[in-house]
Design a protein around this motif. Structure first.
Motif, PDB file in Angstrom:
ATOM      1  N   VAL A  76      37.268  32.862  42.830  1.00 30.88           N
ATOM      2  CA  VAL A  76      37.472  32.727  44.277  1.00 30.88           C
ATOM      3  C   VAL A  76      38.488  33.783  44.666  1.00 30.88           C
ATOM      4  N   TYR A  77      38.076  34.718  45.543  1.00 31.52           N
ATOM      5  CA  TYR A  77      38.893  35.894  45.848  1.00 31.52           C
ATOM      6  C   TYR A  77      39.380  35.850  47.296  1.00 31.52           C
ATOM      7  N   PHE A  78      40.651  36.253  47.478  1.00 35.31           N
ATOM      8  CA  PHE A  78      41.267  36.306  48.806  1.00 35.31           C
ATOM      9  C   PHE A  78      41.744  37.735  49.067  1.00 35.31           C
ATOM     10  N   HIS A  79      41.222  38.355  50.114  1.00 33.66           N
ATOM     11  CA  HIS A  79      41.529  39.755  50.403  1.00 33.66           C
ATOM     12  C   HIS A  79      42.933  39.921  50.971  1.00 33.66           C
ATOM     13  N   GLY A  80      43.442  41.139  50.871  1.00 32.62           N
ATOM     14  CA  GLY A  80      44.736  41.482  51.436  1.00 32.62           C
ATOM     15  C   GLY A  80      44.600  42.023  52.847  1.00 32.62           C
ATOM     16  N   GLY A  81      45.682  42.664  53.310  1.00 30.45           N
ATOM     17  CA  GLY A  81      45.704  43.215  54.657  1.00 30.45           C
ATOM     18  C   GLY A  81      46.801  42.628  55.516  1.00 30.45           C
ATOM     19  N   GLY A  82      47.900  42.189  54.880  1.00 29.50           N
ATOM     20  CA  GLY A  82      49.054  41.707  55.633  1.00 29.50           C
ATOM     21  C   GLY A  82      48.784  40.480  56.471  1.00 29.50           C
ATOM     22  N   PHE A  83      47.798  39.692  56.112  1.00 30.02           N
ATOM     23  CA  PHE A  83      47.381  38.495  56.850  1.00 30.02           C
ATOM     24  C   PHE A  83      46.759  38.818  58.207  1.00 30.02           C
ATOM     25  N   ILE A  85      44.642  42.139  58.888  1.00 29.60           N
ATOM     26  CA  ILE A  85      43.493  43.040  58.929  1.00 29.60           C
ATOM     27  C   ILE A  85      42.638  42.814  57.679  1.00 29.60           C
ATOM     28  N   GLU A  86      41.491  43.500  57.650  1.00 24.81           N
ATOM     29  CA  GLU A  86      40.530  43.461  56.544  1.00 24.81           C
ATOM     30  C   GLU A  86      39.735  42.146  56.526  1.00 24.81           C
ATOM     31  N   THR A  87      38.598  42.199  55.843  1.00 22.14           N
ATOM     32  CA  THR A  87      37.717  41.044  55.649  1.00 22.14           C
ATOM     33  C   THR A  87      37.005  41.221  54.308  1.00 22.14           C
ATOM     34  N   PRO A  88      36.304  40.190  53.825  1.00 20.98           N
ATOM     35  CA  PRO A  88      35.489  40.374  52.619  1.00 20.98           C
ATOM     36  C   PRO A  88      34.351  41.365  52.825  1.00 20.98           C
ATOM     37  N   TYR A  89      34.063  41.659  54.100  1.00 23.65           N
ATOM     38  CA  TYR A  89      32.931  42.530  54.439  1.00 23.65           C
ATOM     39  C   TYR A  89      33.345  43.987  54.573  1.00 23.65           C
ATOM     40  N   SER A  90      34.647  44.271  54.422  1.00 24.16           N
ATOM     41  CA  SER A  90      35.130  45.647  54.457  1.00 24.16           C
ATOM     42  C   SER A  90      34.607  46.405  53.235  1.00 24.16           C
ATOM     43  N   PRO A  91      34.223  47.673  53.396  1.00 23.01           N
ATOM     44  CA  PRO A  91      33.654  48.428  52.273  1.00 23.01           C
ATOM     45  C   PRO A  91      34.470  48.382  50.986  1.00 23.01           C
ATOM     46  N   PRO A  92      35.826  48.541  51.021  1.00 21.43           N
ATOM     47  CA  PRO A  92      36.559  48.522  49.744  1.00 21.43           C
ATOM     48  C   PRO A  92      36.465  47.178  49.031  1.00 21.43           C
ATOM     49  N   TYR A  93      36.480  46.082  49.780  1.00 21.49           N
ATOM     50  CA  TYR A  93      36.415  44.761  49.156  1.00 21.49           C
ATOM     51  C   TYR A  93      35.013  44.447  48.661  1.00 21.49           C
ATOM     52  N   LYS A  95      32.871  46.592  47.622  1.00 24.42           N
ATOM     53  CA  LYS A  95      32.680  47.400  46.409  1.00 24.42           C
ATOM     54  C   LYS A  95      33.452  46.809  45.228  1.00 24.42           C
ATOM     55  N   PHE A  96      34.688  46.391  45.477  1.00 26.01           N
ATOM     56  CA  PHE A  96      35.489  45.841  44.378  1.00 26.01           C
ATOM     57  C   PHE A  96      34.871  44.557  43.836  1.00 26.01           C
ATOM     58  N   LEU A  97      34.405  43.674  44.714  1.00 17.20           N
ATOM     59  CA  LEU A  97      33.801  42.428  44.244  1.00 17.20           C
ATOM     60  C   LEU A  97      32.499  42.689  43.497  1.00 17.20           C
ATOM     61  N   ASN A  98      31.696  43.636  43.974  1.00 15.40           N
ATOM     62  CA  ASN A  98      30.509  44.012  43.201  1.00 15.40           C
ATOM     63  C   ASN A  98      30.899  44.451  41.797  1.00 15.40           C
ATOM     64  N   SER A  99      31.943  45.251  41.708  1.00 13.76           N
ATOM     65  CA  SER A  99      32.366  45.807  40.424  1.00 13.76           C
ATOM     66  C   SER A  99      32.896  44.731  39.484  1.00 13.76           C
ATOM     67  N   ILE A 100      33.746  43.835  39.979  1.00  7.82           N
ATOM     68  CA  ILE A 100      34.326  42.826  39.096  1.00  7.82           C
ATOM     69  C   ILE A 100      33.289  41.790  38.688  1.00  7.82           C
ATOM     70  N   VAL A 101      32.364  41.463  39.587  1.00  6.34           N
ATOM     71  CA  VAL A 101      31.300  40.513  39.246  1.00  6.34           C
ATOM     72  C   VAL A 101      30.411  41.088  38.149  1.00  6.34           C
ATOM     73  N   SER A 102      30.097  42.379  38.253  1.00  8.46           N
ATOM     74  CA  SER A 102      29.273  43.029  37.244  1.00  8.46           C
ATOM     75  C   SER A 102      30.023  43.159  35.923  1.00  8.46           C
ATOM     76  N   LYS A 103      31.264  43.617  35.986  1.00 10.70           N
ATOM     77  CA  LYS A 103      32.040  43.870  34.766  1.00 10.70           C
ATOM     78  C   LYS A 103      32.338  42.590  33.997  1.00 10.70           C
ATOM     79  N   ALA A 104      32.722  41.534  34.721  1.00  4.64           N
ATOM     80  CA  ALA A 104      33.120  40.291  34.067  1.00  4.64           C
ATOM     81  C   ALA A 104      31.951  39.319  33.876  1.00  4.64           C
ATOM     82  N   ASN A 105      30.821  39.610  34.524  1.00  2.00           N
ATOM     83  CA  ASN A 105      29.641  38.728  34.477  1.00  2.00           C
ATOM     84  C   ASN A 105      30.015  37.329  34.989  1.00  2.00           C
TER      85      ASN A 105
END
Length: 316
Positions: A76-83, A85-93, A95-105
């Protein structure tokens, strides 16, 4: 024209500005990536509603499965952004969630909590707790989302986040430890460059005086009812419940050039002295700054962070 529509009341450039008429202008973190099947990682994502009344939602991620009965660890992941800005739908997040889900299975739920200033802290914590309870509602296979019913191993749950999201993760760990969270076994938490603070300066903080006021002011801005920078929500050292942290393992990622680096090291010291019976470790990236892995995800240090994050989850 009303001058209040152009006068800035709070300037958190280059991220956000609030005008005296109450208008909020988010300059950063506004881009949105739709859910999709990512061909680079073979990870599929979809968006779900957690609480329609409170406008809490999430993006779910699942790797390509060869066995449709397979159970995987759950992040269960909680994004940053100083409370604010940002959302789970932001490109960096995304991409990161795709990467960690793939890497850690693993299966992942990336939470979209409501943000300040429209929804000041502690609303982000309440939304995050609502999200964890929603996740827990799937433990017996009868929740609203089939991905979680079918493939999440609720005996191997991890919470992770960066910056303000790491702060949320810590506070969810305290809440789980003090109030319980039936259905979920939170094995460990991952704090990436956690946003902790305090009135008393530690480490090298006093050498960066120009940034200190910004951090103090940001916390008061997003949490106007707070007692200040020694509020237990932002300063774990003042929390009498710290020893009740509801997990067995903690990893804290810090970056050498990050203003908040020393707070990460200090957190390890605090949890080791407070009576908590788990194991904490710190991983420091040399020559890097705050959330560098989101801005430069293909760098050697970002790839190393990803690998350590994944190995923490898969550690037996």
């Amino acid at each position: 024209m009303d001058s209040s529509s152009t006068e800035v009341a709070f300037d958190f450039s280059p991220f956000l500005k609030v005008y005296k008429d109450g208008t909020v202008q988010r300059v950063s973190g506004c881009d949105v990536v739709p859910p999709c099947f990512d061909t680079e990682t073979n990870v599929e994502s979809k968006d779900v509603v957690i609480s329609k009344d409170d406008d809490v939602s999430a993006r779910l991620f699942i790797p390509k499965l060869t066995d449709q009965t397979q159970k995987l660890p759950l992040l269960v992941y909680f994004h940053g952004g100083g409370f604010c800005i940002e959302t789970p739908y932001s490109p960096p997040y995304h991409k990161f969630l795709n990467s960690i889900v793939s890497k850690a299975n693993i299966v992942a739920v990336s939470v979209h909590y409501r943000r300040a200033p429209e929804h000041p802290v502690p609303i982000a914590y309440e939304d995050s707790w609502t999200s964890l309870k929603w996740v827990a509602s799937h433990f017996d296979g009868n929740g609203p989302e089939e991905w979680l019913n079918r493939h999440a191993d609720f005996g191997k749950v991890f919470c992770g986040g960066d910056s303000a999201g790491a702060n949320i993760v810590h506070n969810m760990g305290i809440r789980a430890g003090t109030h319980g969270l039936p259905g979920l076994n939170i094995e460990g938490i991952v704090l990436v460059h956690p946003y902790f603070w305090g009135v008393e300066r530690i480490g090298s903080e006093s050498e960066k005086a120009e940034l200190l006021a910004m951090v103090d002011n940001l916390w008061r801005f997003v949490s106007p009812t707070s007692t200040g920078s020694d509020d237990p929500l932002i300063n774990p050292g003042t929390d009498p419940n710290l020893g009740k942290l509801g997990c067995k393992r903690v990893v804290i990622f810090v970056a050498e050039n990050d203003l908040m680096k020393d707070r990460g090291w200090y957190y390890k010291e605090l949890v080791e002295k407070c009576g908590w019976e788990g194991v904490a470790e710190v991983v420091e990236a040399k020559g890097e700054n705050h959330v560098f892995h989101l801005f430069n995800p293909d760098s050697d240090n970002a790839i190393s962070l990803l690998h350590r994050f994944a190995s923490f989850i898969n550690h037996s």
